[in-house]
Enzyme design. Structure first.
Site, mmCIF file in Angstrom:
data_model
loop_
_atom_site.group_PDB
_atom_site.id
_atom_site.type_symbol
_atom_site.label_atom_id
_atom_site.label_comp_id
_atom_site.label_asym_id
_atom_site.label_seq_id
_atom_site.Cartn_x
_atom_site.Cartn_y
_atom_site.Cartn_z
ATOM 1 N N SER A 108 -3.182 -4.166 6.770
ATOM 2 C CA SER A 108 -1.959 -3.822 6.846
ATOM 3 C C SER A 108 -1.197 -4.699 7.722
ATOM 4 C CB SER A 108 -1.778 -2.415 7.702
ATOM 5 O OG SER A 108 -0.393 -1.906 8.006
ATOM 6 N N SER A 109 0.177 -4.889 7.925
ATOM 7 C CA SER A 109 0.854 -5.932 8.519
ATOM 8 C C SER A 109 0.886 -5.519 9.910
ATOM 9 C CB SER A 109 2.361 -6.082 8.024
ATOM 10 O OG SER A 109 2.916 -4.693 7.979
ATOM 11 N N CYS A 110 0.615 -4.004 10.319
ATOM 12 C CA CYS A 110 0.690 -3.732 11.611
ATOM 13 C C CYS A 110 -0.380 -4.154 12.376
ATOM 14 C CB CYS A 110 0.841 -2.059 11.793
ATOM 15 S SG CYS A 110 -0.470 -1.300 11.160
ATOM 16 N N TYR A 137 -6.275 2.051 14.676
ATOM 17 C CA TYR A 137 -6.315 1.685 13.384
ATOM 18 C C TYR A 137 -6.471 0.320 13.107
ATOM 19 C CZ TYR A 137 -3.558 1.706 8.744
ATOM 20 O OH TYR A 137 -3.402 1.376 7.400
ATOM 21 N N LYS A 141 -9.191 -1.714 10.656
ATOM 22 C CA LYS A 141 -8.669 -2.181 9.568
ATOM 23 C C LYS A 141 -9.245 -3.591 9.745
ATOM 24 C CE LYS A 141 -6.600 0.240 6.734
ATOM 25 N NZ LYS A 141 -6.751 0.250 5.429
ATOM 26 N N HIS A 180 5.699 7.883 7.705
ATOM 27 C CA HIS A 180 6.324 6.488 8.246
ATOM 28 C C HIS A 180 7.570 6.729 8.186
ATOM 29 C CE1 HIS A 180 2.013 5.008 6.622
ATOM 30 N NE2 HIS A 180 2.425 4.263 7.564
HETATM 31 N N1 LIG Z 1 1.579 3.391 3.488
HETATM 32 C C1 LIG Z 1 1.631 2.242 3.976
HETATM 33 O O1 LIG Z 1 2.882 1.887 4.406
HETATM 34 C C2 LIG Z 1 0.842 1.274 4.042
HETATM 35 C C3 LIG Z 1 -0.644 1.612 3.514
HETATM 36 N N2 LIG Z 1 -1.542 0.544 3.598
HETATM 37 C C4 LIG Z 1 -2.966 0.957 3.178
HETATM 38 O O2 LIG Z 1 -3.016 1.375 1.902
HETATM 39 C C5 LIG Z 1 -4.068 2.187 1.616
HETATM 40 C C6 LIG Z 1 -3.485 3.675 1.010
HETATM 41 O O3 LIG Z 1 -2.536 4.161 1.723
HETATM 42 P P1 LIG Z 1 -1.564 5.169 1.440
HETATM 43 O O4 LIG Z 1 -1.723 5.313 -0.283
HETATM 44 O O5 LIG Z 1 -0.376 4.879 1.834
HETATM 45 O O6 LIG Z 1 -2.448 6.541 1.991
HETATM 46 P P2 LIG Z 1 -2.337 7.898 1.466
HETATM 47 O O7 LIG Z 1 -2.381 8.770 2.711
HETATM 48 O O8 LIG Z 1 -1.254 8.426 0.501
HETATM 49 O O9 LIG Z 1 -3.457 8.176 0.778
HETATM 50 C C7 LIG Z 1 -4.690 8.002 1.119
HETATM 51 C C8 LIG Z 1 -5.862 8.599 0.322
HETATM 52 O O10 LIG Z 1 -7.171 8.377 0.746
HETATM 53 C C9 LIG Z 1 -7.827 9.359 0.657
HETATM 54 N N3 LIG Z 1 -8.680 9.790 1.723
HETATM 55 C C10 LIG Z 1 -8.626 9.920 3.040
HETATM 56 N N4 LIG Z 1 -9.422 10.184 4.032
HETATM 57 C C11 LIG Z 1 -10.708 10.389 2.776
HETATM 58 C C12 LIG Z 1 -11.915 10.840 2.856
HETATM 59 N N5 LIG Z 1 -12.381 10.996 4.220
HETATM 60 N N6 LIG Z 1 -12.757 10.746 1.884
HETATM 61 C C13 LIG Z 1 -12.315 10.361 0.695
HETATM 62 N N7 LIG Z 1 -10.747 10.062 0.407
HETATM 63 C C14 LIG Z 1 -10.059 9.990 1.689
HETATM 64 C C15 LIG Z 1 -7.060 10.601 0.275
HETATM 65 O O11 LIG Z 1 -7.660 11.198 -0.622
HETATM 66 P P3 LIG Z 1 -7.145 12.829 -1.285
HETATM 67 O O12 LIG Z 1 -5.654 12.819 -1.576
HETATM 68 O O13 LIG Z 1 -8.119 13.116 -2.392
HETATM 69 O O14 LIG Z 1 -7.410 13.662 -0.186
HETATM 70 C C16 LIG Z 1 -5.614 10.111 -0.332
HETATM 71 O O15 LIG Z 1 -5.659 10.017 -1.576
HETATM 72 C C17 LIG Z 1 -4.684 2.243 2.976
HETATM 73 O O16 LIG Z 1 -5.790 1.722 3.169
HETATM 74 C C18 LIG Z 1 -3.577 1.941 4.262
HETATM 75 O O17 LIG Z 1 -4.094 1.423 5.029
HETATM 76 C C19 LIG Z 1 -1.261 -0.677 4.093
HETATM 77 C C20 LIG Z 1 -0.074 -1.038 4.575
HETATM 78 C C21 LIG Z 1 1.061 0.023 4.815
HETATM 79 C C1 LIG Z 2 2.724 0.744 7.899
HETATM 80 C C2 LIG Z 2 2.598 0.749 9.271
HETATM 81 O O1 LIG Z 2 3.125 1.911 10.088
HETATM 82 C C3 LIG Z 2 2.910 2.023 11.220
HETATM 83 O O2 LIG Z 2 3.806 1.141 12.119
HETATM 84 P P1 LIG Z 2 5.545 1.377 12.238
HETATM 85 O O3 LIG Z 2 6.046 0.348 11.194
HETATM 86 O O4 LIG Z 2 5.874 1.140 13.463
HETATM 87 O O5 LIG Z 2 5.532 2.713 11.605
HETATM 88 P P2 LIG Z 2 6.813 3.855 10.986
HETATM 89 O O6 LIG Z 2 7.203 3.470 9.884
HETATM 90 O O7 LIG Z 2 6.246 5.083 11.456
HETATM 91 O O8 LIG Z 2 7.865 3.677 12.043
HETATM 92 C C4 LIG Z 2 8.614 2.341 12.039
HETATM 93 C C5 LIG Z 2 10.029 2.290 13.023
HETATM 94 O O9 LIG Z 2 10.833 3.375 12.556
HETATM 95 C C6 LIG Z 2 11.346 4.129 13.713
HETATM 96 N N1 LIG Z 2 11.688 5.544 13.139
HETATM 97 C C7 LIG Z 2 12.908 5.873 13.249
HETATM 98 N N2 LIG Z 2 13.088 7.225 12.735
HETATM 99 C C8 LIG Z 2 11.976 7.578 12.413
HETATM 100 C C9 LIG Z 2 11.143 8.712 11.929
HETATM 101 O O10 LIG Z 2 11.902 9.694 11.527
HETATM 102 N N3 LIG Z 2 9.631 8.773 11.413
HETATM 103 C C10 LIG Z 2 9.197 7.497 11.790
HETATM 104 N N4 LIG Z 2 7.842 7.561 11.315
HETATM 105 N N5 LIG Z 2 9.413 6.523 12.251
HETATM 106 C C11 LIG Z 2 11.032 6.491 12.680
HETATM 107 C C12 LIG Z 2 9.975 4.250 14.798
HETATM 108 O O11 LIG Z 2 10.219 4.553 15.944
HETATM 109 C C13 LIG Z 2 9.477 2.768 14.338
HETATM 110 O O12 LIG Z 2 10.517 1.870 15.244
HETATM 111 C C14 LIG Z 2 1.586 1.652 12.006
HETATM 112 O O13 LIG Z 2 1.294 2.602 13.141
HETATM 113 C C15 LIG Z 2 0.475 1.627 11.091
HETATM 114 O O14 LIG Z 2 -0.067 2.676 10.730
HETATM 115 C C16 LIG Z 2 1.090 0.680 9.696
HETATM 116 O O15 LIG Z 2 0.382 0.606 8.835
#
Ligand SMILES: NC(=O)C1=CN([C@@H]2O[C@H](COP(=O)(O)OP(=O)(O)OC[C@H]3O[C@@H](n4cnc5c(N)ncnc54)[C@H](OP(=O)(O)O)[C@@H]3O)[C@@H](O)[C@H]2O)C=CC1
Ligand SMILES: C[C@H]1O[C@H](OP(=O)(O)OP(=O)(O)OC[C@H]2O[C@@H](n3cnc4c(=O)[nH]c(N)nc43)[C@H](O)[C@@H]2O)[C@@H](O)[C@@H](O)C1=O
Length: 308
Positions: A108-110, A137, A141, A180
């Site tokens: 992840s970019s974070c 996290y 990662k 997010h």
């Molecule tokens: N969302 C984002 O902005 C970003 C996401 N990523 C990465 O992308 C990937 C997917 O993220 P995203 O789709 O957003 O996450 P979600 O929360 O939408 O999905 C996560 C999935 O992981 C499964 N999971 C979690 N814990 C377990 C466990 N203990 N056993 C089995 N399965 C598990 C869940 O399964 P179930 O539904 O069956 O419970 C769920 O389907 C991650 O690696 C994340 O770090 C990277 C950058 C940004």
């Molecule tokens: C994808 C990335 O996501 C995470 O990083 P992040 O980008 O900082 O996450 P975020 O999307 O929650 O917030 C982005 C910005 O937005 C602002 N913000 C405003 N209003 C709301 C609000 O209502 N909710 C949230 N969540 N944020 C808010 C918030 O304060 C921040 O300045 C990592 O922990 C990491 O897990 C990771 O992988």
């Protein structure tokens, strides 16, 4: 990946996993295996060992993880570290033991250093201090990326790591505290609109900059890289464009048709000031995103309305 290959999509109900699943189906793959977390808890070493020994997948997309926004990462620090380490340790090691031909791990970019130069190049990883709110996290990662590299170096495994930017899309999490920013603001703006409220609260100063990629574009890139990328070094996936959180909130308000005020809550953390991806490596391989932010927000809002 051969069309009859057995492909395990871990996390297929999540936002990313479901997009990868849809992409594989669209490309004609019929032997896709999945398990919900209730059926297979990937933190359970014995259960994962048994699953891989029984199923022997050819390819693995590891899209299962403990995921959340800034507040969730900062609050559940132990869970984010423990669960992600456990899931990735179990899956990556058993992929090696069972001769998986190729595995994709998602970073992840974070997890780049908080104050890294912009745009973020792949080799900036581990060159500086991490952002405090998501340090656990990020540590997990980074361990996953290094594990893929180490299994490649020692055992010759074709395990690759990709580095997605902030994502949004179908099946996103709209939890008020744990999601997010993009889904959180869709929900807040929607609720303000339907309840005739005059204000929406935006966390932090509104000044941080973020880049957003639609999850179906990410899935397309993951599929492309699974076919075309076989290097130890990670690769960024993003659009190469970012905007301030304030401008994101204004755009969401415009798309959803809300004309009230934005109020900034300075008690909430800003997190990393900026994390714009350098996507030149990905572009040079021939892949570029298709869904622009305004269109993507509109698609995500349709999904939100159909599910909530
Ligand atoms: N969302 C984002 O902005 C970003 C996401 N990523 C990465 O992308 C990937 C997917 O993220 P995203 O789709 O957003 O996450 P979600 O929360 O939408 O999905 C996560 C999935 O992981 C499964 N999971 C979690 N814990 C377990 C466990 N203990 N056993 C089995 N399965 C598990 C869940 O399964 P179930 O539904 O069956 O419970 C769920 O389907 C991650 O690696 C994340 O770090 C990277 C950058 C940004
Ligand atoms: C994808 C990335 O996501 C995470 O990083 P992040 O980008 O900082 O996450 P975020 O999307 O929650 O917030 C982005 C910005 O937005 C602002 N913000 C405003 N209003 C709301 C609000 O209502 N909710 C949230 N969540 N944020 C808010 C918030 O304060 C921040 O300045 C990592 O922990 C990491 O897990 C990771 O992988």
């Amino acid at each position: 990946m051969e069309k009859n290959a057995k492909i395990y999509v871990a996390g297929h109900r999540g936002m990313v996993g479901s997009a990868i699943y849809r992409k594989l189906q669209k490309e004609g793959y019929e032997n896709i295996i999945t398990r919900t977390s209730e059926e297979l808890d990937l933190r359970n070493q014995q259960a994962v060992t048994d699953f891989f020994a029984a199923e022997k997948p050819d390819y693995v997309f590891l899209a299962a993880a403990k995921v959340g926004g800034i507040e969730a990462n900062n609050t559940y620090r132990a869970d984010f570290l423990y669960e992600n380490l456990a899931i990735q340790n179990n899956v990556i090691h058993n992929a090696y033991v069972n001769g998986v031909k190729k595995l994709m791990f998602l970073g992840s970019s974070c997890i780049y250093p908080k104050m890294a130069p912009q745009p973020l190049k792949e080799d900036y990883l581990l060159t500086g201090t991490l952002e405090h709110t998501n340090e656990p996290y990020a540590i997990a990662k980074i361990a996953g990326i290094k594990m893929c590299d180490a299994y490649r170096a020692q055992y010759g495994c074709n395990f690759i790591s990709v580095m997605p930017t902030n994502l949004y899309g179908f099946n996103d999490n709209y939890h008020p505290q744990n999601s997010h920013v993009l889904p959180a603001l869709i929900r807040k703006v929607h609720e303000a609109k339907v309840n005739d409220k005059k204000e929406v609260v935006v966390w932090g100063s509104g000044a941080p900059m973020r880049e957003f990629l639609f999850a179906d574009d990410l899935a397309d890139a993951c599929y492309f890289l699974m076919q075309n990328y076989n290097e130890p070094n990670l690769i960024n996936i993003g659009t190469g464009h970012d905007l301030t959180i304030k401008d994101l909130a204004l755009l969401i308000a415009a798309v959803l048709g809300f004309d009230g005020e934005l109020v900034f809550d300075a008690t909430k953390p800003d997190g990393t000031p900026r994390k714009l991806m350098d996507v030149s490596k990905l572009h040079s391989l021939g892949w570029k995103h298709k869904i622009e932010l305004r269109e993507g927000i509109s698609l995500a809002y349709q999904d939100f309305e159909s599910r909530y």
